[in-house]
Design an enzyme around this catalytic site. Structure first.
Site, PDB file in Angstrom:
ATOM      1  N   GLU A 278       6.495  37.585  57.109  1.00  0.00           N
ATOM      2  CA  GLU A 278       5.837  38.435  57.918  1.00  0.00           C
ATOM      3  C   GLU A 278       6.760  39.001  59.123  1.00  0.00           C
ATOM      4  O   GLU A 278       7.245  37.996  59.700  1.00  0.00           O
ATOM      5  CB  GLU A 278       4.668  37.566  58.735  1.00  0.00           C
ATOM      6  CG  GLU A 278       3.599  38.556  59.273  1.00  0.00           C
ATOM      7  CD  GLU A 278       2.769  38.976  58.302  1.00  0.00           C
ATOM      8  OE1 GLU A 278       3.167  40.269  58.295  1.00  0.00           O
ATOM      9  OE2 GLU A 278       1.945  38.484  57.464  1.00  0.00           O
ATOM     10  N   CYS A 312       4.744  41.757  66.949  1.00  0.00           N
ATOM     11  CA  CYS A 312       5.389  42.626  65.919  1.00  0.00           C
ATOM     12  C   CYS A 312       4.684  43.883  65.481  1.00  0.00           C
ATOM     13  O   CYS A 312       5.416  44.722  65.005  1.00  0.00           O
ATOM     14  CB  CYS A 312       5.205  41.580  64.690  1.00  0.00           C
ATOM     15  SG  CYS A 312       3.642  40.840  64.296  1.00  0.00           S
TER      16      CYS A 312
HETATM   17  P1  NAI Z   1      13.953  34.318  64.317  1.00  0.00           P
HETATM   18  O1  NAI Z   1      13.481  35.002  63.295  1.00  0.00           O
HETATM   19  O2  NAI Z   1      15.545  33.710  64.479  1.00  0.00           O
HETATM   20  O3  NAI Z   1      13.033  32.934  64.661  1.00  0.00           O
HETATM   21  C1  NAI Z   1      11.556  33.099  64.138  1.00  0.00           C
HETATM   22  C2  NAI Z   1      11.373  31.272  63.433  1.00  0.00           C
HETATM   23  O4  NAI Z   1      12.589  31.174  62.363  1.00  0.00           O
HETATM   24  C3  NAI Z   1      11.874  30.188  64.591  1.00  0.00           C
HETATM   25  O5  NAI Z   1      10.912  29.272  64.216  1.00  0.00           O
HETATM   26  C4  NAI Z   1      13.380  30.042  64.292  1.00  0.00           C
HETATM   27  O6  NAI Z   1      13.347  28.517  64.372  1.00  0.00           O
HETATM   28  C5  NAI Z   1      13.059  30.313  62.624  1.00  0.00           C
HETATM   29  N1  NAI Z   1      14.697  30.344  62.180  1.00  0.00           N
HETATM   30  C6  NAI Z   1      15.612  30.833  62.676  1.00  0.00           C
HETATM   31  N2  NAI Z   1      16.796  31.123  61.890  1.00  0.00           N
HETATM   32  C7  NAI Z   1      16.446  30.229  60.623  1.00  0.00           C
HETATM   33  C8  NAI Z   1      16.867  30.106  59.554  1.00  0.00           C
HETATM   34  N3  NAI Z   1      18.241  30.468  59.412  1.00  0.00           N
HETATM   35  N4  NAI Z   1      16.074  29.563  58.742  1.00  0.00           N
HETATM   36  C9  NAI Z   1      15.043  29.114  58.796  1.00  0.00           C
HETATM   37  N5  NAI Z   1      14.377  29.292  59.917  1.00  0.00           N
HETATM   38  C10 NAI Z   1      15.067  30.104  61.063  1.00  0.00           C
HETATM   39  O7  NAI Z   1      13.903  35.103  65.608  1.00  0.00           O
HETATM   40  P2  NAI Z   1      14.421  35.047  67.251  1.00  0.00           P
HETATM   41  O8  NAI Z   1      15.684  34.915  67.106  1.00  0.00           O
HETATM   42  O9  NAI Z   1      13.555  34.433  68.139  1.00  0.00           O
HETATM   43  O10 NAI Z   1      14.166  36.663  67.608  1.00  0.00           O
HETATM   44  C11 NAI Z   1      14.925  37.607  67.313  1.00  0.00           C
HETATM   45  C12 NAI Z   1      14.125  39.130  66.995  1.00  0.00           C
HETATM   46  O11 NAI Z   1      13.394  38.831  65.735  1.00  0.00           O
HETATM   47  C13 NAI Z   1      13.372  39.579  67.970  1.00  0.00           C
HETATM   48  O12 NAI Z   1      13.951  40.066  68.998  1.00  0.00           O
HETATM   49  C14 NAI Z   1      12.354  40.214  67.095  1.00  0.00           C
HETATM   50  O13 NAI Z   1      12.760  41.491  67.048  1.00  0.00           O
HETATM   51  C15 NAI Z   1      12.186  39.561  65.928  1.00  0.00           C
HETATM   52  N6  NAI Z   1      10.927  38.625  65.903  1.00  0.00           N
HETATM   53  C16 NAI Z   1       9.873  39.160  65.271  1.00  0.00           C
HETATM   54  C17 NAI Z   1       8.538  38.309  65.409  1.00  0.00           C
HETATM   55  C18 NAI Z   1       7.427  38.803  64.357  1.00  0.00           C
HETATM   56  O14 NAI Z   1       6.331  38.478  64.859  1.00  0.00           O
HETATM   57  N7  NAI Z   1       7.657  39.625  63.373  1.00  0.00           N
HETATM   58  C19 NAI Z   1       8.535  37.011  65.869  1.00  0.00           C
HETATM   59  C20 NAI Z   1       9.823  36.553  66.403  1.00  0.00           C
HETATM   60  C21 NAI Z   1      11.119  37.632  66.537  1.00  0.00           C
END
Ligand code: NAI
Ligand code: MG
Length: 507
Positions: A278, A312
């Site tokens: 997602e 999102c």
């Molecule tokens: P992220 O995608 O890095 O983090 C989301 C989750 O993924 C967190 O639980 C994090 O610990 C985990 N994660 C991060 N790197 C990982 C890896 N290599 N392997 C497994 N799990 C991992 O998102 P971040 O850095 O907090 O935000 C960056 C951008 O991502 C935001 O500016 C936004 O554009 C997008 N985002 C989109 C979301 C959505 O609901 N679609 C939610 C959060 C962020």
């Protein structure tokens, strides 16, 4: 997180707005839930949790790493193999889930405050939205536990046959959730996985681990057998990556950025885990000249500004018919200027801080990019104050389709407005679809027939008409294109948490 103002009432313990239940979570050592027990991380490491409204450390939680992930996966495997959950009568499984929903409801205020403290969102919004949605999702899937069916098929071979299918749990499911809707995301992931008899290891986002600590306690209280639900706090690059790579995980379900989604997909390739993703969005909002503007102007403002724009499905590309362009842009800018920013725990706050300094810097840098690209700021455009990660709700006019602010996900309260001519409805649809994302869209018009025709042509997993980001457990949710794989919510989610087995008997 060094350099935080630890000395000043670090855990907010004198904050009279907080419930006793919230204090209890803030003061607890923040253990991991593994195999039915609260345990510290194997490494003994902890990390700080920061309140984004005042940048203070409010709690410390356990930092899970590879070894903890391994223990949790093994516990989930044992629980899956001994089938205390999977072979429990489905009505009983449903009752345990329903009991959890009741417990969350009883702790509604604690949850609303925890998500507000942790993420920054207004407590009033968490109370009215996040908590009831989470409760509703657990109840909805509690009902599904008794309705997982297969089919019987008629074979053409000579003789007598009984051929039927069964939907069986996939096995051990790893789930990684983001920080924008901490409790809601946990509910979306856990409920359909548990209703179908899987066992789970869920990791919260490093920015927002708190509400899942209370949820973990209620999971034990509700009567889930040990090892069925394991909940970890920790960082993506360590615990998250270990979950994605673990050979003992049968399926991974992830919500977060598109780039991490790709990383997870690669890691999942080794043991060919089933994958649900997602991911991000850049959702178009199409306002036609016959739209009811009294409904549309607050509606499209809400589409981008609710939850600080950290959604999102945020309606971040606003295409407006030229005849009503100025009125809609002025109306949205006026709402932006009037939104009351503040500490999420204040009852009158309408927009809280962004979740972290990192997110504030990311959003602020996009606003600079937009200015340099030649878009005009008609509201906001700057950080507010210098303590807390507050960003003014921002409206860009004169945006054009090639600009980065129009193409890339900003994930903050920033909207780009662009005019179109009604004769060019084909052109505006192709512009709306000209994005690598395909999560959501909305159409605002009084012309019912035209609105549905446009909805059919938009390449997005959710299309709303005269509303935006309306979420209900019965209505499925997920992305086209690079917004994801698979669906959450609704009956669809059950498919991704089950394998289909075909049983053929010669009689
Ligand atoms: P992220 O995608 O890095 O983090 C989301 C989750 O993924 C967190 O639980 C994090 O610990 C985990 N994660 C991060 N790197 C990982 C890896 N290599 N392997 C497994 N799990 C991992 O998102 P971040 O850095 O907090 O935000 C960056 C951008 O991502 C935001 O500016 C936004 O554009 C997008 N985002 C989109 C979301 C959505 O609901 N679609 C939610 C959060 C962020
Ligand atoms: Mg990241």
């Amino acid at each position: 997180m060094s350099g935080q103002q630890r000395e000043l009432d670090p855990r907010g313990q004198s904050d009279t707005r907080l419930t006793a239940g919230v204090f209890d979570v803030l003061k607890s050592p923040g253990h991991l839930l593994i195999d039915g027990e609260f345990v510290p991380a194997a490494s003994g490491r902890v990390f700080d949790v920061v309140n984004p409204a005042n940048e203070r450390v409010i709690a410390t939680v356990a930092e899970a790493d590879v070894e903890d992930v391994d223990r949790a996966v093994k516990a989930a495997r044992r629980a899956f193999d001994d089938a205390t959950w999977g072979r429990m009568p489905p009505a009983e499984r449903g009752r345990v889930m329903w009991r959890l929903a009741d417990l969350i409801e009883q702790h509604a205020e604690d949850f609303a405050q925890l998500d507000s403290l942790d993420n920054g969102k207004p407590v009033a919004a968490a109370r009215a939205g996040d908590v009831p949605i989470a409760v509703g999702v657990f109840r909805y899937y509690a009902g599904w536990a008794t309705k997982i069916t297969g089919e019987t098929n008629t074979l053409s071979w000579p003789g007598d046959w009984l051929a039927y299918t069964r939907r069986e749990a996939v096995g051990v499911v790893a789930q990684i959730i983001p920080w924008n809707f901490p409790l809601v995301s946990a509910a979306w992931k856990l409920a359909p996985a548990l209703a179908t008899g899987n066992t789970v290891v869920l990791k919260t986002a490093e920015q927002t681990p708190l509400s899942a600590i209370l949820l973990s306690r209620l999971i034990l209280e509700a009567g889930f057998p040990r090892g069925v639900v394991n909940i970890l706090s920790g960082f993506g690059e360590k615990a998250g990556a270990a979950m994605a790579a673990h050979a003992g995980v049968d399926k991974i379900s992830f919500t977060g950025s598109t780039s991490v989604g790709r990383t997870i997909l690669r890691a999942a390739a080794d043991n060919l885990k089933k994958v649900t993703l997602e991911l991000g969005g850049k959702s178009p909002v199409l306002v036609f000249d016959d739209a009811d503007l009294d409904l549309t102007i607050p509606g499209v403002a809400q589409a981008i500004f609710s939850n600080q724009g950290e959604v999102c499905t945020a309606g971040s590309r606003l295409y407006i018919h030229e005849r009503v362009f100025d009125r809609v842009v002025e109306g949205v800018a006026e709402i932006a200027d009037k939104l009351k920013l503040g500490d999420g725990l204040n009852e009158d706050t309408q927009m809280g801080p962004l979740v972290s300094n990192e997110q504030l810097q990311r959003v602020a840098s996009y606003v600079d990019v937009g200015r340099k690209e030649g878009a005009e700021v008609v509201a906001g455009g700057k950080r507010v104050g210098d303590i807390g990660y507050f960003m003014a709700p921002t409206v860009f006019a004169n945006a054009t389709s090639g600009m980065r602010i129009v193409r890339e996900e900003i994930f903050g309260p920033v909207v780009c407005a662009m005019p179109f001519k009604k004769e060019d409805v084909d052109a505006v649809i192709s512009e709306a679809n000209d994005t690598p994302y395909g999560l959501a869209a909305s159409v605002w018009s009084r012309d019912v027939s035209m609105a549905h025709k446009v909805a059919h042509r938009l390449r997005a997993g959710s299309v709303w008409i005269n509303c935006h980001t309306v979420i209900d457990p019965a209505q499925t949710f997920g992305g086209f294109k690079q917004s994801g794989w698979g669906r959450e919510l609704g009956e669809e989610a059950l498919r991704s948490y089950t394998e289909v087995k075909a049983i053929t008997a010669q009689l």
